[in-house]
Design a protein around this motif. Sequence first.
Motif, PDB file in Angstrom:
ATOM      1  N   GLU A  57       0.807  -1.214   0.000  1.00 49.47           N
ATOM      2  CA  GLU A  57       0.000   0.000   0.000  1.00 49.47           C
ATOM      3  C   GLU A  57       0.845   1.272   0.000  1.00 49.47           C
ATOM      4  N   ASN A  58       2.155   1.136   0.218  1.00 48.65           N
ATOM      5  CA  ASN A  58       3.031   2.310   0.303  1.00 48.65           C
ATOM      6  C   ASN A  58       3.792   2.603  -0.980  1.00 48.65           C
ATOM      7  N   VAL A  59       3.526   1.843  -2.047  1.00 44.41           N
ATOM      8  CA  VAL A  59       4.182   2.130  -3.323  1.00 44.41           C
ATOM      9  C   VAL A  59       3.120   2.334  -4.404  1.00 44.41           C
ATOM     10  N   CYS A  60       3.449   3.191  -5.356  1.00 47.39           N
ATOM     11  CA  CYS A  60       2.553   3.478  -6.478  1.00 47.39           C
ATOM     12  C   CYS A  60       3.141   2.848  -7.734  1.00 47.39           C
TER      13      CYS A  60
ATOM     14  N   HIS B  63       4.874   5.183 -10.159  1.00 49.36           N
ATOM     15  CA  HIS B  63       5.925   6.059  -9.631  1.00 49.36           C
ATOM     16  C   HIS B  63       6.750   5.311  -8.592  1.00 49.36           C
TER      17      HIS B  63
ATOM     18  N   ALA C  52      -5.395  -3.405  -7.053  1.00 46.93           N
ATOM     19  CA  ALA C  52      -4.224  -2.608  -6.690  1.00 46.93           C
ATOM     20  C   ALA C  52      -3.035  -3.504  -6.341  1.00 46.93           C
TER      21      ALA C  52
ATOM     22  N   GLU D  75      -1.623  -4.973  -9.538  1.00 47.62           N
ATOM     23  CA  GLU D  75      -0.849  -3.979 -10.286  1.00 47.62           C
ATOM     24  C   GLU D  75       0.542  -3.803  -9.707  1.00 47.62           C
ATOM     25  N   ARG D  76       0.660  -3.861  -8.394  1.00 47.27           N
ATOM     26  CA  ARG D  76       1.969  -3.715  -7.766  1.00 47.27           C
ATOM     27  C   ARG D  76       2.846  -4.930  -8.043  1.00 47.27           C
TER      28      ARG D  76
END
Length: 438
Positions: free
Chosen positions: A32-35, A38, A75, A78-79
């Motif tokens: 949850e801490n990476v996009c 980006h 999500a 995707e990561r």
Amino acid sequence: MERLGTGIGWRPEIADAVEGMPGIDWVEVVAENVCPGHLPESLRRLRERGVTVVPHGVSLGLGGADRPDAGRLQALAERAEALGSPLVTEHIAFVRAGGPLTASPRLEAGHLLPVPRTRDALDVLCENIRIAQDALPVPLAVENIAALISWPGEEMTEGQFLYDLADRTGVRLLIDVANLHTNHVNRGEDPAEALAGLPLEALAYVHVAGGFERDGVWHDSHAHPVPRPVLDILTDLASRISPPGVLLERDENFPEPAELEGELTAIREAVEKGGGARTDGAWRAAAEPSSVPTDLARQRLALAQTALLSALVAGTPVPEGFDRVRLGVQARALAGKRADVVAKVAPELPVILGAGYRPAFLRYAQGAPMTDGYRWDALNFAEQLLLDGELSLGGEPGDARVQRELREWWLERSGPAPTSRRPTLRLARATRRVLLRR
């Protein structure tokens, strides 16, 4: 299962140190801490060097009564794709309760809470994991959690629960040996017996972390050095099976790089000490699918989890069979963690409120359970302070500077346009803004 080797939890605060550490085969990031669009440059460089990156989720709530949220699953997928990960991991826990199944408000724990080891909970967890497996592009592994409290009326040991889970779903296991130590201190569960009952052939990798003991309760802080009892459990595990990977977790109070490297060396030595003769079994999932949980099973689980979470965060009566003292310890720990995380996601608040921030937040938390994540929690906390109009926070009661700065902070972040599509909520927020500007 892919051999991962020795790794460390990647955190922005130690990104440079991790890049420079010798012998790091892989890293784990909080999903949850990476996009995905980006990624931090540090992670990009590690990947270019061939270092494996595994996303570790904390918010799915696979052990909750509801089916996994499709948006959260997407999500996580995707990561995994953005990081080129060989697998993703999550927890055997529930993190929220309430909602339609109980006709009650949704509550967020902000923490990983234990699932009861019952047939209902197992059936629900198995279906939730299958839903997640179908939505993810890579294999899933799930982690045992640390717990301060025990559910009354449990029907299985942790080993039986996890064995059936792995057998019925084919899911891999992430075993946290620090959590086994936590459960030994807090719940009287023998780590050796727990390891003996686990399906170690399903092991994906191992977590190692530190904590501290206070008043007979072990707190899994991830902010202290790894203690000897945790390393001893790792050695015991390594004597039973060669772990595909072992990872050091550290989330706060980061020491100098040399100290982290020393902990990694101790972890490698503990694994080597446990080496020798092993029998690595050839585990596989059961061929026959299990029964799908009924809506009634989900509802029973939802009611039980909502009653527990409400007692922890909303001050409702303690459900029958729970240890009231231990529940009180857990409730205070949740409130304290909530205050700490809000201070991180909204660092201006402790600056504005000074020494009064923490006691004010803890008073707020007693009557205002979190319902929609930490960022909204920060906004709601500031809004409540402004509406109360009594800010005895490091200055004189109702200090004009604090009032002004807090109001400006809240207005800037809540925005002039309502974010909700519900007309009544839009009207209520607009009315509050008018009152605050006065």
